[in-house]
Design a protein around this motif. Structure first.
Motif, PDB file in Angstrom:
ATOM      1  N   ARG A  24       0.847  -1.191   0.000  1.00 25.96           N
ATOM      2  CA  ARG A  24       0.000   0.000   0.000  1.00 25.96           C
ATOM      3  C   ARG A  24       0.885   1.244   0.000  1.00 25.96           C
ATOM      4  O   ARG A  24       1.850   1.312   0.747  1.00 25.96           O
ATOM      5  N   LEU A  25       0.523   2.227  -0.814  1.00 24.14           N
ATOM      6  CA  LEU A  25       1.277   3.479  -0.845  1.00 24.14           C
ATOM      7  C   LEU A  25       0.722   4.421   0.222  1.00 24.14           C
ATOM      8  O   LEU A  25      -0.491   4.586   0.334  1.00 24.14           O
ATOM      9  N   PRO A  26       1.595   5.040   0.996  1.00 27.01           N
ATOM     10  CA  PRO A  26       1.129   5.927   2.063  1.00 27.01           C
ATOM     11  C   PRO A  26       0.685   7.292   1.570  1.00 27.01           C
ATOM     12  O   PRO A  26       1.100   7.751   0.510  1.00 27.01           O
ATOM     13  N   SER A  27      -0.179   7.921   2.355  1.00 28.57           N
ATOM     14  CA  SER A  27      -0.577   9.308   2.138  1.00 28.57           C
ATOM     15  C   SER A  27      -0.019  10.170   3.261  1.00 28.57           C
ATOM     16  O   SER A  27       0.297  11.337   3.059  1.00 28.57           O
ATOM     17  N   VAL A  28       0.102   9.565   4.458  1.00 26.09           N
ATOM     18  CA  VAL A  28       0.696  10.228   5.623  1.00 26.09           C
ATOM     19  C   VAL A  28       1.595   9.217   6.318  1.00 26.09           C
ATOM     20  O   VAL A  28       1.186   8.080   6.550  1.00 26.09           O
ATOM     21  N   ILE A  29       2.833   9.623   6.625  1.00 27.34           N
ATOM     22  CA  ILE A  29       3.729   8.766   7.406  1.00 27.34           C
ATOM     23  C   ILE A  29       4.170   9.519   8.652  1.00 27.34           C
ATOM     24  O   ILE A  29       4.123  10.747   8.690  1.00 27.34           O
ATOM     25  N   ARG A  30       4.607   8.758   9.656  1.00 24.73           N
ATOM     26  CA  ARG A  30       5.100   9.364  10.899  1.00 24.73           C
ATOM     27  C   ARG A  30       6.453   8.766  11.233  1.00 24.73           C
ATOM     28  O   ARG A  30       6.634   7.540  11.195  1.00 24.73           O
ATOM     29  N   LEU A  31       7.424   9.629  11.522  1.00 25.42           N
ATOM     30  CA  LEU A  31       8.747   9.158  11.932  1.00 25.42           C
ATOM     31  C   LEU A  31       8.631   8.451  13.278  1.00 25.42           C
ATOM     32  O   LEU A  31       7.862   8.867  14.140  1.00 25.42           O
ATOM     33  N   LEU A  32       9.392   7.380  13.455  1.00 22.79           N
ATOM     34  CA  LEU A  32       9.312   6.620  14.693  1.00 22.79           C
ATOM     35  C   LEU A  32      10.166   7.233  15.801  1.00 22.79           C
ATOM     36  O   LEU A  32       9.929   6.979  16.979  1.00 22.79           O
ATOM     37  N   GLU A  33      11.176   8.028  15.430  1.00 21.81           N
ATOM     38  CA  GLU A  33      11.977   8.742  16.416  1.00 21.81           C
ATOM     39  C   GLU A  33      11.814  10.232  16.192  1.00 21.81           C
ATOM     40  O   GLU A  33      11.801  10.694  15.045  1.00 21.81           O
ATOM     41  N   TYR A  34      11.708  10.981  17.281  1.00 19.92           N
ATOM     42  CA  TYR A  34      11.516  12.428  17.187  1.00 19.92           C
ATOM     43  C   TYR A  34      12.741  13.088  16.573  1.00 19.92           C
ATOM     44  O   TYR A  34      13.871  12.787  16.939  1.00 19.92           O
ATOM     45  N   ARG A  35      12.516  13.964  15.602  1.00 19.37           N
ATOM     46  CA  ARG A  35      13.604  14.724  14.980  1.00 19.37           C
ATOM     47  C   ARG A  35      13.442  16.188  15.340  1.00 19.37           C
ATOM     48  O   ARG A  35      12.375  16.761  15.149  1.00 19.37           O
ATOM     49  N   ARG A  36      14.513  16.772  15.838  1.00 19.17           N
ATOM     50  CA  ARG A  36      14.481  18.211  16.140  1.00 19.17           C
ATOM     51  C   ARG A  36      14.614  18.956  14.823  1.00 19.17           C
ATOM     52  O   ARG A  36      15.537  18.744  14.051  1.00 19.17           O
ATOM     53  N   ILE A  37      13.652  19.817  14.547  1.00 20.38           N
ATOM     54  CA  ILE A  37      13.655  20.584  13.309  1.00 20.38           C
ATOM     55  C   ILE A  37      14.203  21.973  13.606  1.00 20.38           C
ATOM     56  O   ILE A  37      13.614  22.718  14.389  1.00 20.38           O
ATOM     57  N   PRO A  38      15.344  22.333  13.024  1.00 21.44           N
ATOM     58  CA  PRO A  38      15.911  23.660  13.303  1.00 21.44           C
ATOM     59  C   PRO A  38      15.008  24.767  12.794  1.00 21.44           C
ATOM     60  O   PRO A  38      14.259  24.584  11.841  1.00 21.44           O
ATOM     61  N   HIS A  39      15.070  25.927  13.443  1.00 19.56           N
ATOM     62  CA  HIS A  39      14.240  27.056  13.035  1.00 19.56           C
ATOM     63  C   HIS A  39      14.676  27.610  11.691  1.00 19.56           C
ATOM     64  O   HIS A  39      13.908  28.244  10.991  1.00 19.56           O
ATOM     65  N   GLN A  40      15.945  27.353  11.326  1.00 18.41           N
ATOM     66  CA  GLN A  40      16.424  27.804  10.025  1.00 18.41           C
ATOM     67  C   GLN A  40      15.541  27.201   8.936  1.00 18.41           C
ATOM     68  O   GLN A  40      15.136  26.049   8.994  1.00 18.41           O
TER      69      GLN A  40
END
Length: 197
Positions: A78-94
């Motif tokens: 099945r092809l996804p429409s929404v996926i979720r990362l299993l480990e939290y990633r810090r997203i820089p403000h840049q």
């Protein structure tokens, strides 16, 4: 929001042979997929092909499907429409890297002078203040532009060419990114609950 991660991950990826489904073509692999952080915060959009790789590598899990399948010799995935990362990633403000792709994404594939929406291949980038006159290659000086407007503007400023920008170009920040995700999500109802409609 309650989610049974293990069962959804396994059941959401493979189908039984009897399950009714739509076959996938190459275009389905290019369909946009919403990427959520482990916290369910929307952080990016990628192509279905990339999303499938992340799921198969165990980096992410499928939260929603798009109804298409990718067939191999033994299984249908099945092809996804929404996926979720299993480990939290810090997203820089840049904001994102300055690139042609990201400028076109920010400007929604719309010429910033005439308002025409076009395919990426039919657009170019325009330096609002021409490079020959000291204009830099920055978020604030680059805009998506059709070839016709680009020729008309030439080596002039918008004022000199009697042309007006649709909006002031700005850096691609988190607010811009979320706004674009919401616009893209209008074509996929499954995105809405994650984009806080």
């Amino acid at each position: 929001m309650e989610h049974d991660a293990g069962s959804r991950h396994a059941a959401g990826l493979f189908s039984s042979p009897a399950a009714p489904h739509r076959s996938s073509d190459g275009h389905a692999l290019l369909a946009p997929v919403l990427v959520l952080n482990a916290s369910y915060e929307p952080i990016n959009v990628c192509a279905a092909r990339r999303a499938l790789v992340l799921v198969l590598k165990g980096v992410a899990m499928t939260e929603e499907e798009n109804g298409h399948f990718l067939h191999s010799a033994r299984v249908a995935m099945r092809l996804p429409s929404v996926i979720r990362l299993l480990e939290y990633r810090r997203i820089p403000h840049q904001s994102r890297a300055l690139s042609r792709k990201n400028i076109l994404l920010r400007d929604r594939n719309t010429c910033q002078y005439c308002g025409t929406v076009m395919a990426s291949s039919e657009l170019t980038l325009d330096h609002v203040i021409p490079r020959s006159r000291g204009g830099a290659s920055t978020w604030e000086n680059l805009v998506a532009c059709c070839h016709s407007c680009n020729r008309r503007k030439g080596n002039q400023s918008p004022t000199e060419a009697n042309m007006k920008l649709m909006r002031e170009p700005r850096a691609f920040n988190l607010h811009t990114s979320r706004h674009i995700m919401r616009l893209m999500g209008r074509s996929d109802d499954k995105w809405r609950k994650y984009l806080f409609y």
